[in-house]
Design an enzyme around this catalytic site. Structure first.
Site, mmCIF file in Angstrom:
data_model
loop_
_atom_site.group_PDB
_atom_site.id
_atom_site.type_symbol
_atom_site.label_atom_id
_atom_site.label_comp_id
_atom_site.label_asym_id
_atom_site.label_seq_id
_atom_site.Cartn_x
_atom_site.Cartn_y
_atom_site.Cartn_z
ATOM 1 N N SER A 217 -9.271 10.055 -0.887
ATOM 2 C CA SER A 217 -10.411 10.673 -0.202
ATOM 3 C C SER A 217 -11.174 9.560 0.503
ATOM 4 C CB SER A 217 -11.295 11.430 -1.198
ATOM 5 O OG SER A 217 -11.659 10.622 -2.286
ATOM 6 N N GLY A 219 -13.930 9.745 2.651
ATOM 7 C CA GLY A 219 -15.252 10.074 3.181
ATOM 8 C C GLY A 219 -15.130 10.833 4.486
ATOM 9 N N GLY A 222 -11.783 11.921 5.999
ATOM 10 C CA GLY A 222 -10.996 12.992 5.402
ATOM 11 C C GLY A 222 -10.052 12.506 4.318
ATOM 12 N N GLY A 248 -15.280 14.597 -4.312
ATOM 13 C CA GLY A 248 -13.992 14.212 -4.882
ATOM 14 C C GLY A 248 -13.524 15.181 -5.957
ATOM 15 N N ASP A 249 -14.472 15.719 -6.726
ATOM 16 C CA ASP A 249 -14.112 16.701 -7.753
ATOM 17 C C ASP A 249 -13.538 17.960 -7.107
ATOM 18 O OD1 ASP A 249 -15.153 14.921 -9.637
ATOM 19 O OD2 ASP A 249 -17.149 15.822 -9.525
#
Lengths: 307, 307
Positions: A217, A219, A222, A248-249
């Protein structure tokens, strides 16, 4: 069939809202919000909101552990936590209404013995039957080293379940050597785990080291997915601004739901990118803006790339 | 014979030490310190350190209530808390090592019903046999109004025990009308309760209104005691600087110990002034510097004054 999320270092999350955080003064809090915390629990909250069957586990104990499990029950999420002779930690989140800033205080978590960790590993192995997807997400408590987490990942694979792991960069090498199905680092974790600054090169190195899929990931840039066979990027033309906590989760939640449903990597990345962005638009980790999720899915640009 | 301290709104106090408090960031906490909190409990901690027999009571419940009682047990203080169907509150104290500043977040406390308060009043009445001294100290929880505290003070007096009360200025008038033995306001509370800015005039007005002794803590100006018969000041020629948190609790502790032992007002004021100053020299509320206490006692200047 369901997703099992393992939270190695769960917490009771407390949120205090203040008009203005003024260091050195006394703040009287109006209403206290408490809820189950830790990244595995945030993933489970998102999955539950997506109507994906989910079971949560980890080691809990003490007064905060009791409150955490009560919160899991209130959410209607299946509780497979293991009671242990430990004191579950708290996190305190101070939300400043004047600035919107969140100031967090994370307790370290109780020391977990090798015996206690073995009991959790047995529980996870029992839950990780073929057809389940097992997520392991979040920090390690004192007493649990990266190799112990690697052993847990091996046990999940041995039980026949794909493991999706989201841990910090210093823990990642031991996890990758245990060959999980997917790891989900961010750019900083990729760099910390590999010593390579370029995310594409770092992700490729990690994939080659462990034979696992790397979904990074990045930021506003993408997602980058690197499998043994192909690589893709997934991004929105216009990245959303907001609260990145929990983004992120949501990536982990979308991936584990997609693996459970047998979706293709491009489809999973589309879901993950849109859900992550919809999470950035929500004020609290583990929640997302359902309208934004539906609206953003078609806007995600997927490109196959050669590394 | 012992002192009973009543804490109407007890708390589990959590202390987090950080290198530097930086709003808007995540702070990882090393060691978490938790202890029973609320002013009545701070008074009890000081009395216990002075080897004065002390029993603590109040309403507690929930996970934090369990932790609070465990802390009382660890201190070796007699526990007469009443279990109630409430969730005991927390306070979070962030200590910034770079500045020494303490930033506090005080939860409001659970709502207490009239029935629950009546159960506590019965417990206090049973404890307040003749020969005991009963301290009531700290904030009121939601649901408990000043008149309910006044009724508690009347019940203590009716049971034959002198009541020593330390509450906020808005609650003080209802308490004074219930004729406790002593009230212990600070300068701001005196002004809030009487509308009179001059502490001597305000203390005299309060004594005349309630027939109680007023011992006012005036910061660097020391203590002012006004009884129906005489008045005294007690102060150190050189006030100490330090952490004023808990200084008022030490005044209450010294007064209640002195009343229990049948000491004269000048002697009690000497103890209270020295103990309060020794508390200012200690870093945590409810603790004092024992060497400073012994050294400061002879240095306290007591003067009988005419108001």
């Amino acid at each position: 069939m369901s997703v099992v999320t393992v939270t190695p270092n769960p917490a009771l999350d407390l949120t205090y809202t203040v008009e203005r955080l003024e260091p050195g003064t006394v703040h009287r809090i109006g209403t206290v919000h408490s809820r189950p915390g830790g990244k595995g629990l945030n993933v489970a909250r998102v999955l539950h909101a997506l109507d994906v069957p989910v079971t949560v586990t980890g080691l809990v104990g003490g007064a905060e552990g009791t409150a955490l499990r009560a919160g899991v029950g209130e959410l209607g999420i299946a509780d497979a936590f293991v009671a242990a002779d430990i004191q579950t930690r708290r996190t305190v989140n101070i939300v400043d209404q004047s600035s919107g800033d969140a100031t967090l205080f994370n307790e370290p978590g109780p020391r977990v013995s090798a015996d206690q960790w073995a009991v959790l590993a047995d529980r996870v192995s029992a839950l990780a039957t073929a057809g389940e997807v097992v997520v392991v997400s979040g920090s390690l408590p004192p007493g649990v080293d990266p190799d112990m987490l690697g052993d847990l990942v091996r046990a999940i694979s041995a039980a026949g379940a794909p493991a999706v792991v989201d841990v910090s960069g210093d823990v990642l090498p031991a996890v990758v050597s245990a060959a999980p199905y997917v790891v989900k680092p961010n750019a900083e974790e990729l760099r910390a785990a590999t010593g390579i600054g370029d995310p594409r090169s770092a992700a490729r190195a990690l994939t080659e080291a462990g034979g696992c899929v790397v979904v990074a990931s990045l930021g506003p840039d993408g997602l980058l997915a690197v499998t043994g066979d192909a690589s893709w990027t997934a991004r929105l033309a216009k990245p959303l601004t907001g609260n990145p906590t929990g983004a992120g989760d949501s990536v982990v939640a979308a991936l584990s739901a997609g693996i459970l449903a047998g979706r293709s990597w491009p489809d999973m990345l589309r879901d993950a990118c849109a859900l992550s962005a919809a999470t950035v638009r929500a004020p609290v980790a583990g929640e997302y803006d359902a309208d934004a999720y539906a609206r953003l899915k078609p806007a995600v640009e997927i490109h196959e790339v050669t590394l």
